[in-house]
Structures are given as C-alpha cells and as structure tokens.
Design an enzyme around this catalytic site. Structure first.
Site, mmCIF file in Angstrom:
data_model
loop_
_atom_site.group_PDB
_atom_site.id
_atom_site.type_symbol
_atom_site.label_atom_id
_atom_site.label_comp_id
_atom_site.label_asym_id
_atom_site.label_seq_id
_atom_site.Cartn_x
_atom_site.Cartn_y
_atom_site.Cartn_z
ATOM 1 N N GLY A 153 -14.472 0.560 12.174
ATOM 2 C CA GLY A 153 -13.634 1.253 11.200
ATOM 3 C C GLY A 153 -12.248 0.655 11.095
ATOM 4 C CD GLU A 154 -8.942 2.834 6.970
ATOM 5 O OE1 GLU A 154 -7.922 3.371 7.464
ATOM 6 O OE2 GLU A 154 -9.312 3.035 5.804
ATOM 7 C CB CYS B 224 -0.933 -0.001 1.204
ATOM 8 S SG CYS B 224 -0.094 -0.111 2.804
ATOM 9 C CD GLN C 139 4.071 -5.628 3.253
ATOM 10 O OE1 GLN C 139 4.937 -4.758 3.327
ATOM 11 N NE2 GLN C 139 2.779 -5.362 3.419
ATOM 12 C CB ILE D 175 -12.375 -1.089 15.419
ATOM 13 C CG1 ILE D 175 -12.717 -0.031 16.468
ATOM 14 C CG2 ILE D 175 -12.961 -2.445 15.812
ATOM 15 C CD1 ILE D 175 -12.221 -0.340 17.870
ATOM 16 N N GLY E 19 -17.193 -0.178 17.490
ATOM 17 C CA GLY E 19 -16.903 0.457 16.216
ATOM 18 C C GLY E 19 -16.463 -0.606 15.222
#
Length: 428
Positions: free
Chosen positions: A197-198, A50, A126, A200, A195
């Site tokens: 979202g990203e 990313c 990676q 959490i 939550g």
C-alpha cells in the site's frame, strides 16, 4: 512591486477540488503562456503539487489593467476557464497575497512552514522545478527571478540554521530513521517490506534514498508486489513465501490490512537460527498488528509497533514546532530585506536618468568651451564660463520647481529638498 501570489491548498480546499485545479506536468508551459496573454501578465510561475496549486505573477494588471479589472480578477477568470472550474467553489477556497505578503508567503511555502507536514523538505525542490519550467516557458523576468532566488536563499537558511526538517514526522520516515540508528550503513542490508500500500511504498522510497542494499516486497497478490518492486528495483514474493526468505532480512517493515498476524514467534526464531542470531529490526505499522507481540521477547530482535513510532513522531513534531519559530523569524527578516532591496532598485531608473541629463548638459557646455578656446578666448575666462554655465543649467529645473513649491506652500517638498541637497544646516 506588483507581485501577486494566488492559490488553494490542503487547508482551504477539498482533495476533489484540488484535483480539479491541479496542472498536469505536460500542460504547465502552455498554461503559463496563456495566463500571461489572457490575464495581462508579464511574468508567471505555476506550482502544482498534491497539496497545493499556486500561481506567482507579476505584471501591469496586478494593480489594475486597461479594462479596469485587477490582475486577481483576471487570473481567477483565466483559471476558471482553463481548468473548467466553478466560480463559486474557487471563490470559497482561494487565497491571495500581494507584494510584501506575497514574497513572505513564497518563503513560508519554500521553507515548509505552510506544508501539511511541518518542515517537509520536498516542497523546496518542487518550487525550484516550477521556477525552472517557467524559465523554459519564457514567463520569468527580472521580478520573479529576484523573488524566487531570494526565496530559495531564505529556505536554505531555514534548513541550515534550524532543525525544522531533521526529525521524522511520518510513520514511514520514522521507521526508516529507527532502522538507520541500528544499522548505520544500509548499503549492506536487506529490507523485507510486507504489504504494497501507500505506506509501504513510502517506506520503500525512503529506504531507496538511503541506499538500502536489497529490497524484497511481499504481498497477498504477486501482481501488486511486482508493480511496486519494479519502481524500486526490488524482488517480489507472495506472503506465503515469507518463511523461506525471512532469514535474508535485516529489516522487516509490515503494513497490511490482515486481521490476523502474518509473522509468528516460531517463524522468526527459525529465521534467527539461519542468521546465526544476527540482529533483526522489525517495525509493525499495521493495525491490527502483523507481527505477534511475543516476537519482542526474542533476543536479537528489535520490534517496534505503530504506537512506539507515534511517540517518536509526537516528540519530533514538538521539536519542529520550536524550530518553526526561528524559521518564521528568518522568513520575516528575509522578506523585509528583499523589499528593502527592491525599493532601492526602484530608484535606479531615476538616478540613471538624472546622470544622463547631467552628462548631456556637461557635454553641451564642454563643446562651447572648446569652441571658445579654439577661437582664442582666454583660458581662465573659458573655465569660468564653463563652470557658470554648467551650474546654471544644472540648477535651473530644481530652482524653478522650488519656487513653485514655495508659492504653493508645499512645505514637505521644501523640507525634502533640504535633505536631498544636504542643506539642513546651511540655511540662514
């Protein structure tokens, strides 16, 4: 050596452009083979995450190919065509390193020294995955094999000899690390994540990696809670159902966009009674806060806010910066050692050819000696002739070249020959 590292990353390119350059996992092997064919390369590895897309290549084109274009030009042309990019945008944000600088860059990347979060450990895995994919594609040969294995070795040294990756520098990781300080073994504990979202999701990932016993995900919409829960084998509930399940939670971590607190002092008091005052660890990452500040007044509750975590993160970042200095020294040392070993390997072909020539001359003279003995010649004379003939043939080519060097005034070659043949202290 002809090694080239080329790419873009979070420091040089926008997210939009990084998305354009990124390679999907299922296209990497095809891309590798096409890059080797179209850009005139012998070996290639693609690392695509990313935050960065980098190509590590070796081949005849690195220092110029038959068409007169460098491998960098060929590689850029191929990448623009393959990913349908703009020449101008790529020119504005790419970087490239060659030979010694290339191997040092690879080591810095693998060690986490070039990451958005200094010292983050995922990049090494990676890079290992990228290397494995290229091996499967058949685009890794002797040069990249050696470069990557030396890179992995140095990255391991950085991890074992420095503290660069020991302290958490993300909110999610810091929250989980604090939980581990209170609950030494998370296998028997239950975490309630409020939550979806990203942040959490990242907390859920870290807790799963630490073998948390049970996970409960609470969200305003049950669909999103189920979506996240499925990734981590968790239980999904609605925010409205939290009071019914709060007593089950040893760890509560919240991160929502709510403008009002979701957990009040009364609800937590009730949960503590049901738990018979077994301690609860609570981290409120949200801004505005999800948990009323009065909850911190309750005994058996350890409540941390995002500001508390920021202090931990800042201190840990300073610690990583100190460790990074030692890591950079290890990388520089490792790159120098690799280049030295590679230069030594460059002499192997010459040594091999020299030995083959000497053995060929020896065999010729030996056959002559054997024939002379078979014809009845005196052994002493045969041995003398063998030694004389072998010596003359071995010395013929270098003697001829030294005479030419002397006549041409090539003093450097003469001096080098004195060192090569250990004649420095033996001249009249």
């Amino acid at each position: 050596m002809t090694l080239l590292a080329f790419g873009i990353n979070h420091n040089t390119a926008s997210l939009d452009f990084r998305e354009q350059v990124a390679f999907a996992p299922d296209q990497v092997q095809t891309a590798l083979r096409m890059a080797c064919h179209d850009a005139g390369l012998d070996e290639a590895v693609i690392l695509s995450t990313c935050n960065r897309t980098e190509l590590y290549v070796h081949g005849r084109g690195v220092e110029g190919n038959e068409g007169g274009r460098s491998a960098l030009d060929c590689l850029k042309e191929w990448l623009v065509h393959f990913q349908d990019l703009s020449h101008g945008e790529l020119d504005a944000c790419h970087y490239s390193y060659q030979d010694g600088e290339a191997i040092e860059h690879m080591m810095r990347v693998a060690s986490g020294l070039d990451s958005m979060v200094l010292g983050e450990p995922q990049i090494l895995g990676q890079m290992k995955s990228a290397y494995a994919v290229a091996c499967e594609a058949g685009t890794v040969g002797r040069y990249l094999h050696g470069a990557f294995h030396q890179t992995f070795s140095i990255a391991k040294r950085v991890r074992t000899e420095t503290a660069i990756g020991e302290n958490p520098v993300s909110v999610a990781y810091a929250a989980v690390s604090l939980a581990q300080q209170i609950f030494s073994d998370l296998k028997q504990d239950t975490a309630l994540l409020v939550g979806a979202g990203e942040t959490i999701e990242l907390v859920a990932r870290h807790l799963t990696e630490q073998k948390i016993g049970r996970l409960i995900v609470a969200n305003r919409t049950l669909g999103r809670a189920h979506e996240l829960a499925e990734k981590f084998s968790a239980e999904a509930i609605l925010l409205a159902d939290i009071p019914e399940h709060l007593h089950r939670a040893d760890i509560v971590i919240t991160s929502t966009a709510s403008q009002l607190p979701l957990l009040g002092k009364g609800a937590v008091e009730s949960a503590l009674k049901k738990r018979r005052h077994k301690p609860m660890f609570m981290v409120d990452i949200a801004v505005p806060r999800d948990i009323e500040t009065e909850v911190a007044d309750l005994e058996d509750v350890y409540l941390y806010s995002v500001d508390d975590l920021k202090e931990v993160i800042d201190e840990n970042m300073r610690s990583r910066q100190e460790a990074a200095e030692k890591a950079r020294q290890i990388v520089t040392e490792g790159a120098g050692q690799y280049l030295q070993e590679l230069r030594a390997l460059g002499s192997v072909n010459t040594i091999k050819a020299f030995r083959q020539k000497a053995e060929s001359l020896r065999n010729q003279e030996l056959q002559k000696a054997i024939k002379a003995l078979e014809s009845g010649a005196a052994p002493e004379l045969v041995v003398q002739q063998l030694a004389r003939g072998l010596t003359n043939k071995l010395l013929h080519a270098p003697t001829k070249r030294l005479k030419q060097a002397g006549a041409a005034g090539e003093n450097e070659l003469l001096e080098f020959s004195n060192q090569l043949f250990d004649l420095t202290d033996k001249r009249d």
